[in-house]
Design a protein around this motif. Structure first.
Motif, PDB file in Angstrom:
ATOM      1  N   TRP A 161      70.460  28.121 -34.038  1.00 55.75           N
ATOM      2  CA  TRP A 161      69.329  27.209 -33.878  1.00 55.75           C
ATOM      3  C   TRP A 161      69.408  26.476 -32.532  1.00 55.75           C
ATOM      4  O   TRP A 161      68.410  26.309 -31.828  1.00 55.75           O
ATOM      5  N   LYS A 162      70.591  26.068 -32.165  1.00 59.53           N
ATOM      6  CA  LYS A 162      70.761  25.404 -30.868  1.00 59.53           C
ATOM      7  C   LYS A 162      70.384  26.343 -29.732  1.00 59.53           C
ATOM      8  O   LYS A 162      69.717  25.943 -28.764  1.00 59.53           O
ATOM      9  N   HIS A 163      70.783  27.603 -29.858  1.00 63.35           N
ATOM     10  CA  HIS A 163      70.456  28.588 -28.826  1.00 63.35           C
ATOM     11  C   HIS A 163      68.945  28.826 -28.756  1.00 63.35           C
ATOM     12  O   HIS A 163      68.375  28.910 -27.667  1.00 63.35           O
ATOM     13  N   LEU A 164      68.286  28.922 -29.914  1.00 63.42           N
ATOM     14  CA  LEU A 164      66.839  29.141 -29.917  1.00 63.42           C
ATOM     15  C   LEU A 164      66.109  28.016 -29.194  1.00 63.42           C
ATOM     16  O   LEU A 164      65.129  28.261 -28.481  1.00 63.42           O
ATOM     17  N   ARG A 165      66.573  26.794 -29.388  1.00 61.35           N
ATOM     18  CA  ARG A 165      65.892  25.663 -28.752  1.00 61.35           C
ATOM     19  C   ARG A 165      66.010  25.690 -27.241  1.00 61.35           C
ATOM     20  O   ARG A 165      65.228  25.051 -26.536  1.00 61.35           O
ATOM     21  N   TYR A 280      61.097  20.679 -39.580  1.00 63.64           N
ATOM     22  CA  TYR A 280      60.383  21.827 -40.140  1.00 63.64           C
ATOM     23  C   TYR A 280      60.600  23.080 -39.297  1.00 63.64           C
ATOM     24  O   TYR A 280      60.780  24.172 -39.842  1.00 63.64           O
ATOM     25  N   LEU A 281      60.580  22.943 -37.974  1.00 64.28           N
ATOM     26  CA  LEU A 281      60.756  24.122 -37.126  1.00 64.28           C
ATOM     27  C   LEU A 281      62.113  24.779 -37.355  1.00 64.28           C
ATOM     28  O   LEU A 281      62.263  25.987 -37.129  1.00 64.28           O
ATOM     29  N   SER A 282      63.092  24.000 -37.810  1.00 61.20           N
ATOM     30  CA  SER A 282      64.392  24.613 -38.124  1.00 61.20           C
ATOM     31  C   SER A 282      64.258  25.595 -39.286  1.00 61.20           C
ATOM     32  O   SER A 282      65.040  26.543 -39.401  1.00 61.20           O
ATOM     33  N   GLU A 283      63.253  25.391 -40.160  1.00 59.22           N
ATOM     34  CA  GLU A 283      63.009  26.347 -41.239  1.00 59.22           C
ATOM     35  C   GLU A 283      62.403  27.640 -40.696  1.00 59.22           C
ATOM     36  O   GLU A 283      62.701  28.733 -41.192  1.00 59.22           O
ATOM     37  N   ILE A 284      61.556  27.525 -39.690  1.00 55.94           N
ATOM     38  CA  ILE A 284      61.054  28.726 -39.017  1.00 55.94           C
ATOM     39  C   ILE A 284      62.220  29.460 -38.352  1.00 55.94           C
ATOM     40  O   ILE A 284      62.296  30.698 -38.373  1.00 55.94           O
ATOM     41  N   ALA A 285      63.145  28.686 -37.799  1.00 59.82           N
ATOM     42  CA  ALA A 285      64.323  29.299 -37.178  1.00 59.82           C
ATOM     43  C   ALA A 285      65.220  29.949 -38.227  1.00 59.82           C
ATOM     44  O   ALA A 285      65.859  30.976 -37.959  1.00 59.82           O
ATOM     45  N   TRP A 286      65.281  29.376 -39.431  1.00 58.13           N
ATOM     46  CA  TRP A 286      66.060  29.995 -40.520  1.00 58.13           C
ATOM     47  C   TRP A 286      65.490  31.367 -40.855  1.00 58.13           C
ATOM     48  O   TRP A 286      66.222  32.319 -41.116  1.00 58.13           O
ATOM     49  N   ARG A 287      64.162  31.467 -40.840  1.00 54.59           N
ATOM     50  CA  ARG A 287      63.511  32.767 -41.046  1.00 54.59           C
ATOM     51  C   ARG A 287      63.916  33.736 -39.933  1.00 54.59           C
ATOM     52  O   ARG A 287      64.216  34.911 -40.190  1.00 54.59           O
ATOM     53  N   GLU A 288      63.930  33.267 -38.697  1.00 52.43           N
ATOM     54  CA  GLU A 288      64.374  34.105 -37.579  1.00 52.43           C
ATOM     55  C   GLU A 288      65.819  34.548 -37.779  1.00 52.43           C
ATOM     56  O   GLU A 288      66.176  35.695 -37.494  1.00 52.43           O
ATOM     57  N   PHE A 289      66.650  33.628 -38.259  1.00 56.80           N
ATOM     58  CA  PHE A 289      68.056  33.929 -38.502  1.00 56.80           C
ATOM     59  C   PHE A 289      68.190  35.061 -39.519  1.00 56.80           C
ATOM     60  O   PHE A 289      69.041  35.954 -39.374  1.00 56.80           O
ATOM     61  N   GLY A 290      67.330  35.031 -40.546  1.00 57.17           N
ATOM     62  CA  GLY A 290      67.356  36.098 -41.533  1.00 57.17           C
ATOM     63  C   GLY A 290      67.088  37.462 -40.920  1.00 57.17           C
ATOM     64  O   GLY A 290      67.769  38.445 -41.225  1.00 57.17           O
ATOM     65  N   TYR A 291      66.106  37.537 -40.034  1.00 55.72           N
ATOM     66  CA  TYR A 291      65.804  38.815 -39.389  1.00 55.72           C
ATOM     67  C   TYR A 291      66.885  39.201 -38.383  1.00 55.72           C
ATOM     68  O   TYR A 291      67.189  40.398 -38.218  1.00 55.72           O
ATOM     69  N   HIS A 292      67.447  38.224 -37.713  1.00 56.20           N
ATOM     70  CA  HIS A 292      68.566  38.483 -36.798  1.00 56.20           C
ATOM     71  C   HIS A 292      69.695  39.187 -37.556  1.00 56.20           C
ATOM     72  O   HIS A 292      70.240  40.202 -37.100  1.00 56.20           O
ATOM     73  N   LEU A 293      70.010  38.687 -38.743  1.00 55.24           N
ATOM     74  CA  LEU A 293      71.084  39.277 -39.545  1.00 55.24           C
ATOM     75  C   LEU A 293      70.682  40.628 -40.118  1.00 55.24           C
ATOM     76  O   LEU A 293      71.487  41.565 -40.146  1.00 55.24           O
ATOM     77  N   LEU A 294      69.431  40.737 -40.578  1.00 56.65           N
ATOM     78  CA  LEU A 294      68.991  41.986 -41.191  1.00 56.65           C
ATOM     79  C   LEU A 294      69.035  43.135 -40.191  1.00 56.65           C
ATOM     80  O   LEU A 294      69.440  44.262 -40.539  1.00 56.65           O
TER      81      LEU A 294
END
Length: 484
Positions: A161-165, A280-294
């Motif tokens: 998340w820190k990197h995304l920001r 809230y945007l951290s939740e959008i980033a959590w979604r990104e994290f899921g795809y990063h892992l997948l």
């Protein structure tokens, strides 16, 4: 990476829609229109190509309405939507031949089966002499664009998340000013009803009371969130009886909203400047994290990312699983969540964590069984997010809650549903219990139960397992795993 694309101006362009069921911020559609030639939007229902993760019943209900909404939006642009069913390769080849198309464009998907399928489609189309182009409509950043300082995938959310920001956010893709035109010859395609998407079970009847699965519904939901709940998101997002979350997840899952649109809208609303938007945007980033892992760990929908947990001593039991699925565990906050899921196709995120913890820890049921049930019953079913959430709950994934950290369902209820409003709504047989006892009816005095009309074991079940016994059993299973 974007693919090479040289438009054949006079030849039609086929735009292959999948989980990007919108016209705005749709790179493939925008690129096709900008090419200057006729545009043919196509959707192909190809369940078999999704492998073990074809759309579940709740997702199919949403898809039926989302396709109708997309057809209306495209019609306003002067374009038809051709619906087909069958092999993606065969269908696209046939449509290209029938319309003399010169190119096929689509937006990328990131599920393992989709990646493999899309590579085959691209190779086949290019063998036919067609140009192809793919864009990114689903994510803020491509998974291969994000890596840690060692050049490897992130496995912990906070540094991710820190990197995304630190990365520049792309703005939503705009439609060209030029009005598109359809090909002179448009194949007939199928009627929406012929796709047979609507469930035949009556549990979907209540969905329409909760959801508007259209493009207008998506924009209205986003605006409603920005008009108020985003400002209280940090305080209210864990309260299931309150409308404190965005309810945008099904629109994101089906691509009726894109994360770029949400990201830009939250910033434009001033929420970030007011110091509330990033929660809230951290939740959008959590979604990104899921795809990063997948993308980097494609076996995780069925296999634990932490390999040692692949030998976990589960005690799979169909009767136990069914009690959980039907909201009859005897734990009110859990049963409320499971019944909300069945009735609406959605469950509050805090409650998702509680019900998952009970299943994989107290009840020792495999997390994969929970993931499968969510996949079939959630209108926002998303393979990356579903996998990430269940592996988090089971303690076996990236940045997961340790398995020994076991949610107490009574305390979770008392903390996040203090007055019992959520339980009363979804477990009406407990509605007349006072708040003091609504999360622990088995501890209520007999007179209180009688007055509330509750007969444990008859009108409402006893807990399927005692909390202390379930916790001890879970810890014993963890010790067994550690000891080999």
């Amino acid at each position: 990476m974007q693919k090479r694309f040289t438009p054949v101006t006079d030849a039609p362009s086929i735009v292959w829609f999948r989980r990007d069921l919108r016209v705005n911020d749709n790179p493939a559609l925008s690129r096709a229109i900008a090419g200057g030639g006729p545009v043919l939007p196509v959707y192909v229902l190809a369940d078999d190509e999704d492998g073990d993760w074809r759309p579940g019943g709740a997702s199919r209900w949403w898809l039926h309405h989302a396709l109708a909404s997309l057809a209306d939006a495209l019609d306003e642009l002067g374009l038809p939507l051709v619906l087909e069913q069958g092999s993606s390769i065969d269908t696209l080849r046939r449509l290209a031949d029938e319309t003399n198309a010169g190119q096929v464009l689509w937006n990328r998907r990131y599920e393992p089966a989709a990646i493999e399928r899309d590579a085959r489609v691209e190779a086949a189309l290019r063998d036919d002499g067609l140009e192809t182009w793919t864009g990114n409509a689903a994510l803020l950043w491509e998974p291969d664009q994000v890596s840690n300082q060692s050049g490897k995938p992130f496995r912990v959310f906070t540094p991710f998340w820190k990197h995304l920001r630190s990365l520049p956010a792309e703005t939503p893709v705009l439609l060209p000013d030029s009005r598109p035109r359809a090909p002179d010859t448009v194949p007939d395609g199928l009627a929406p009803e012929e796709l047979d998407l609507l469930p035949k079970r009556d549990w979907a009847d209540g969905f329409s009371n909760r959801w508007t699965p259209t493009l207008n519904g998506a924009s209205d939901a986003l605006q409603a969130f920005l008009d108020g709940p985003v400002n209280r998101y940090g305080e209210q997002r864990d309260i299931p009886a309150e409308a404190g979350t965005s309810r945008l997840s099904p629109y994101l899952a089906h691509g009726q909203l894109g994360p770029r649109q949400v990201w830009a809208a939250v910033h434009a609303s001033g929420a970030v400047d007011r110091g509330v938007g990033y929660k809230y945007l951290s939740e959008i980033a959590w979604r990104e994290f899921g795809y990063h892992l997948l993308v980097h760990f494609p076996d995780t929908p069925t296999q634990a990312l932490n390999e040692k947990y692949r030998a976990f001593p589960w005690s799979a039991d169909e009767e136990t699983l069914q009690a959980w699925q039907t909201g009859l565990t005897g734990y009110p906050i859990v049963d409320a969540g499971m019944r909300e899921l069945w009735a609406t196709g959605w469950m509050h995120n805090r409650v998702r964590m509680v019900v998952a913890s009970l299943l994989v820890k107290h009840l020792l049921q495999p997390w994969q069984d929970g993931a499968r049930w969510f996949w079939d019953t959630l209108v926002d079913a998303d393979l990356a997010s579903n996998t990430l959430g269940w592996q988090w709950s089971a303690g076996c994934g990236a940045d997961a809650a340790p398995y020994f950290r076991i949610f107490n369902p009574m305390l979770q209820g008392e903390k996040f549903d203090a007055e019992g409003d959520y339980v009363r709504r979804w477990v009406p047989e407990l509605a007349d219990l006072p708040a003091k006892h609504i999360h622990t009816p088995w501890e209520a005095p007999a007179a209180v139960l009688r007055e509330a009309g509750v007969r444990l074991g008859e009108t409402y079940p006893e807990p399927v397992i005692d909390h202390k016994a379930g916790r001890e059993r879970a810890l014993a299973a963890l010790a067994q795993l550690r000891n080999g």
